[in-house]
Design a protein around this motif. Structure first.
Motif, short mmCIF file in Angstrom:
data_model
loop_
_atom_site.label_atom_id
_atom_site.label_comp_id
_atom_site.label_asym_id
_atom_site.label_seq_id
_atom_site.Cartn_x
_atom_site.Cartn_y
_atom_site.Cartn_z
N SER A 149 -2.75 0.33 -3.96
CA SER A 149 -2.50 -0.93 -3.28
C SER A 149 -2.59 -2.09 -4.26
O SER A 149 -3.13 -1.97 -5.34
CB SER A 149 -3.49 -1.12 -2.13
N ASP A 183 -5.11 6.05 -2.12
CA ASP A 183 -3.95 5.19 -1.92
C ASP A 183 -3.82 4.26 -3.12
O ASP A 183 -4.73 4.12 -3.93
CB ASP A 183 -4.02 4.41 -0.62
N GLN A 220 -3.83 11.97 5.08
CA GLN A 220 -3.70 11.40 3.75
C GLN A 220 -4.22 12.35 2.69
O GLN A 220 -5.24 13.01 2.87
CB GLN A 220 -4.44 10.07 3.65
N VAL A 225 0.65 5.42 0.27
CA VAL A 225 -0.19 6.57 0.58
C VAL A 225 0.65 7.83 0.50
O VAL A 225 1.87 7.78 0.67
CB VAL A 225 -0.86 6.46 1.98
N LYS A 270 0.87 -1.18 0.00
CA LYS A 270 0.00 0.00 0.00
C LYS A 270 0.91 1.23 0.00
O LYS A 270 1.87 1.31 0.76
CB LYS A 270 -0.89 0.01 1.23
#
Length: 130
Positions: free
Chosen positions: A76, A74, A70, A62, A60
């Motif tokens: 992933s 993101d 954040q 971010v 992942k």
């Protein structure tokens, strides 16, 4: 397992474990005053695992601001480390509009353990007066 991240205008991985990169190592975005902080480029990730770390792993990525909040979505997915260990490369094309000038960091976690990060500062360019 260890990882290296680098931000570039463009990058592509190759089957032989190498990569091609254009203007790599971006750590600063110079933005004219009153313009949005826009970035379009590639985050290149290189992960090296040993034979004891073979198998499938979840990653992942971010982006956070200086407050730890954040910014944006993101990224992933999963990757496979070969039985003998080896290198896995990820090339993630992205477009970001950062909410303001400041410090940002792209952070990589593999199996919920942070492995690496890449810092980026968005700053105002000096305005030339004649």
């Amino acid at each position: 397992m260890n990882a290296t991240l680098i931000l570039a205008d463009s990058a592509r991985t190759h089957p032989d474990g190498t990569f091609s990169m254009l203007r790599g190592g971006i750590t600063q975005l110079n933005v004219s005053p009153n313009n949005p902080v826009f970035f379009r480029g590639t985050l290149l990730v290189r992960i090296v695992g040993t034979s004891s770390e073979s198998g499938t792993h979840e990653f992942k990525i971010v982006c956070v601001n200086e407050d730890g909040a954040q910014v944006g979505p993101d990224f992933s997915g999963s990757f496979e480390t070969p039985p003998q260990g080896g290198t896995v490369q990820l090339s993630i094309d992205m477009q970001f509009v950062f909410p303001r000038l400041g410090h940002y960091e792209f952070s990589l976690s593999v199996d919920r353990h942070q492995l690496g990060a890449w810092a980026l500062d968005a700053v105002t360019t000096a305005v030339k007066k004649e």
